[in-house]
Structures are given as C-alpha cells and as structure tokens.
Design a protein around this motif. Structure first.
Motif, PDB file in Angstrom:
ATOM      1  N   LEU A   3      -6.871   2.935  -3.313  1.00  0.00           N
ATOM      2  CA  LEU A   3      -5.798   2.314  -2.563  1.00  0.00           C
ATOM      3  C   LEU A   3      -4.847   1.575  -3.493  1.00  0.00           C
ATOM      4  O   LEU A   3      -3.617   1.703  -3.378  1.00  0.00           O
ATOM      5  CB  LEU A   3      -6.403   1.357  -1.529  1.00  0.00           C
ATOM      6  CG  LEU A   3      -5.518   0.771  -0.469  1.00  0.00           C
ATOM      7  CD1 LEU A   3      -4.820   1.864   0.314  1.00  0.00           C
ATOM      8  CD2 LEU A   3      -6.343  -0.093   0.468  1.00  0.00           C
ATOM      9  N   SER A   4      -5.401   0.829  -4.437  1.00  0.00           N
ATOM     10  CA  SER A   4      -4.547   0.075  -5.356  1.00  0.00           C
ATOM     11  C   SER A   4      -3.712   0.994  -6.244  1.00  0.00           C
ATOM     12  O   SER A   4      -2.549   0.700  -6.529  1.00  0.00           O
ATOM     13  CB  SER A   4      -5.360  -0.897  -6.201  1.00  0.00           C
ATOM     14  OG  SER A   4      -6.324  -0.227  -6.953  1.00  0.00           O
ATOM     15  N   ASN A  35       7.416   2.688   9.710  1.00  0.00           N
ATOM     16  CA  ASN A  35       5.995   2.922   9.967  1.00  0.00           C
ATOM     17  C   ASN A  35       5.211   3.009   8.662  1.00  0.00           C
ATOM     18  O   ASN A  35       4.084   2.538   8.572  1.00  0.00           O
ATOM     19  CB  ASN A  35       5.786   4.203  10.784  1.00  0.00           C
ATOM     20  CG  ASN A  35       6.306   4.054  12.195  1.00  0.00           C
ATOM     21  OD1 ASN A  35       6.245   2.979  12.779  1.00  0.00           O
ATOM     22  ND2 ASN A  35       6.819   5.137  12.749  1.00  0.00           N
ATOM     23  N   TYR A  36       5.823   3.639   7.670  1.00  0.00           N
ATOM     24  CA  TYR A  36       5.194   3.743   6.351  1.00  0.00           C
ATOM     25  C   TYR A  36       4.997   2.351   5.752  1.00  0.00           C
ATOM     26  O   TYR A  36       3.932   2.043   5.205  1.00  0.00           O
ATOM     27  CB  TYR A  36       6.063   4.618   5.451  1.00  0.00           C
ATOM     28  CG  TYR A  36       5.494   4.910   4.097  1.00  0.00           C
ATOM     29  CD1 TYR A  36       4.222   5.441   3.948  1.00  0.00           C
ATOM     30  CD2 TYR A  36       6.225   4.651   2.939  1.00  0.00           C
ATOM     31  CE1 TYR A  36       3.700   5.719   2.690  1.00  0.00           C
ATOM     32  CE2 TYR A  36       5.714   4.923   1.693  1.00  0.00           C
ATOM     33  CZ  TYR A  36       4.450   5.452   1.571  1.00  0.00           C
ATOM     34  OH  TYR A  36       3.933   5.719   0.332  1.00  0.00           O
ATOM     35  N   LYS A  41       1.623  -2.396   4.407  1.00  0.00           N
ATOM     36  CA  LYS A  41       1.262  -3.781   4.720  1.00  0.00           C
ATOM     37  C   LYS A  41      -0.220  -3.877   5.076  1.00  0.00           C
ATOM     38  O   LYS A  41      -0.927  -4.775   4.610  1.00  0.00           O
ATOM     39  CB  LYS A  41       2.120  -4.301   5.866  1.00  0.00           C
ATOM     40  CG  LYS A  41       1.808  -5.719   6.261  1.00  0.00           C
ATOM     41  CD  LYS A  41       2.677  -6.201   7.394  1.00  0.00           C
ATOM     42  CE  LYS A  41       2.252  -7.618   7.782  1.00  0.00           C
ATOM     43  NZ  LYS A  41       3.113  -8.192   8.790  1.00  0.00           N
ATOM     44  N   LYS A  42      -0.709  -2.944   5.884  1.00  0.00           N
ATOM     45  CA  LYS A  42      -2.128  -2.925   6.258  1.00  0.00           C
ATOM     46  C   LYS A  42      -3.011  -2.679   5.035  1.00  0.00           C
ATOM     47  O   LYS A  42      -4.068  -3.295   4.889  1.00  0.00           O
ATOM     48  CB  LYS A  42      -2.387  -1.867   7.331  1.00  0.00           C
ATOM     49  CG  LYS A  42      -1.807  -2.227   8.675  1.00  0.00           C
ATOM     50  CD  LYS A  42      -1.980  -1.102   9.673  1.00  0.00           C
ATOM     51  CE  LYS A  42      -1.239  -1.431  10.964  1.00  0.00           C
ATOM     52  NZ  LYS A  42      -1.246  -0.313  11.909  1.00  0.00           N
ATOM     53  N   ALA A  43      -2.575  -1.782   4.158  1.00  0.00           N
ATOM     54  CA  ALA A  43      -3.340  -1.494   2.943  1.00  0.00           C
ATOM     55  C   ALA A  43      -3.397  -2.732   2.047  1.00  0.00           C
ATOM     56  O   ALA A  43      -4.456  -3.065   1.499  1.00  0.00           O
ATOM     57  CB  ALA A  43      -2.713  -0.317   2.195  1.00  0.00           C
ATOM     58  N   LEU A  44      -2.286  -3.426   1.900  1.00  0.00           N
ATOM     59  CA  LEU A  44      -2.284  -4.652   1.105  1.00  0.00           C
ATOM     60  C   LEU A  44      -3.193  -5.705   1.731  1.00  0.00           C
ATOM     61  O   LEU A  44      -3.901  -6.425   1.029  1.00  0.00           O
ATOM     62  CB  LEU A  44      -0.855  -5.198   0.962  1.00  0.00           C
ATOM     63  CG  LEU A  44       0.052  -4.426   0.005  1.00  0.00           C
ATOM     64  CD1 LEU A  44       1.499  -4.869   0.164  1.00  0.00           C
ATOM     65  CD2 LEU A  44      -0.415  -4.608  -1.438  1.00  0.00           C
ATOM     66  N   SER A  51       1.502  -9.677   3.225  1.00  0.00           N
ATOM     67  CA  SER A  51       2.900  -9.344   2.985  1.00  0.00           C
ATOM     68  C   SER A  51       3.638  -9.352   4.322  1.00  0.00           C
ATOM     69  O   SER A  51       3.019  -9.455   5.381  1.00  0.00           O
ATOM     70  CB  SER A  51       3.018  -7.972   2.311  1.00  0.00           C
ATOM     71  OG  SER A  51       2.452  -6.978   3.146  1.00  0.00           O
ATOM     72  N   GLY A  52       4.940  -9.224   4.253  1.00  0.00           N
ATOM     73  CA  GLY A  52       5.755  -9.173   5.462  1.00  0.00           C
ATOM     74  C   GLY A  52       6.640  -7.946   5.431  1.00  0.00           C
ATOM     75  O   GLY A  52       7.004  -7.452   4.362  1.00  0.00           O
ATOM     76  N   VAL A  53       6.994  -7.452   6.613  1.00  0.00           N
ATOM     77  CA  VAL A  53       7.871  -6.284   6.715  1.00  0.00           C
ATOM     78  C   VAL A  53       9.084  -6.656   7.564  1.00  0.00           C
ATOM     79  O   VAL A  53       8.954  -7.287   8.608  1.00  0.00           O
ATOM     80  CB  VAL A  53       7.139  -5.079   7.356  1.00  0.00           C
ATOM     81  CG1 VAL A  53       8.104  -3.930   7.611  1.00  0.00           C
ATOM     82  CG2 VAL A  53       5.995  -4.620   6.472  1.00  0.00           C
ATOM     83  N   SER A  54      10.249  -6.264   7.087  1.00  0.00           N
ATOM     84  CA  SER A  54      11.492  -6.474   7.812  1.00  0.00           C
ATOM     85  C   SER A  54      12.352  -5.226   7.645  1.00  0.00           C
ATOM     86  O   SER A  54      12.825  -4.948   6.547  1.00  0.00           O
ATOM     87  CB  SER A  54      12.224  -7.697   7.255  1.00  0.00           C
ATOM     88  OG  SER A  54      13.489  -7.835   7.845  1.00  0.00           O
TER      89      SER A  54
END
Length: 93
Positions: A3-4, A35-36, A41-44, A51-54
C-alpha cells in the motif's frame, strides 16, 4: 507491491509539497477523480496518516502527519524531497 509503495508512486507523479502562509507545510495529491482520492484517503487512514479531501485535492496539513507520511511512504521524487527539506528549514521544524 505494498500500500505504501502504491501511494509513493502516486505522490511521486501526482503529488506536491508546498508551503502556505509562509510557515505551514502541505502535502497534496491531485486527481480529477474524487472517488479515487477518497480511496487514497482510506488507504492513508489504514497507514494511520489522516488526510482531507476537497474536490480534486487530497491534503495533509498537520506536522505530525506530514512527518509520518515522509517516513512511511518514503517518496522517491528528488524534487519533492528537496522542497520538503527546504520548507522544514523555513517552517523551523
């Protein structure tokens, strides 16, 4: 692959590190696919890196999370590594 290492490859190509407000370091990944970014974000989060998504941007703002990002993900892009080193001095980390 891990994942990393997947996130590392993504950050090396579609990511950046910059400084805002003359003192805050930001790690950012850009993608037109929201969506990607949510999946990243889920993986992190699984790697214990909040993390945040905007819209088209994934951000990491907190100092502790940024340090962890660079130690766990281990980016290979020399441009990002040099900028991060320079910004750490500017931000007085």
């Amino acid at each position: 692959k891990t994942l990393s290492s997947d996130i590392c490859g993504l950050f090396d190509t579609d990511g950046t590190v910059y400084i805002r407000r003359k003192k805050d370091i930001v790690v950012e990944i850009v993608s037109a696919d929201g969506n990607y970014l949510d999946q990243i974000k889920k993986a992190l989060f699984l790697l214990n890196i909040p993390s945040g998504v905007s819209r088209k941007h994934l951000y990491i703002y907190k100092k502790r999370e940024i340090i962890k990002f660079f130690s766990v993900i281990k980016p290979n892009n020399s441009k990002h590594l040099k900028r991060f080193a320079r910004f750490k001095k500017l931000a007085r980390w």
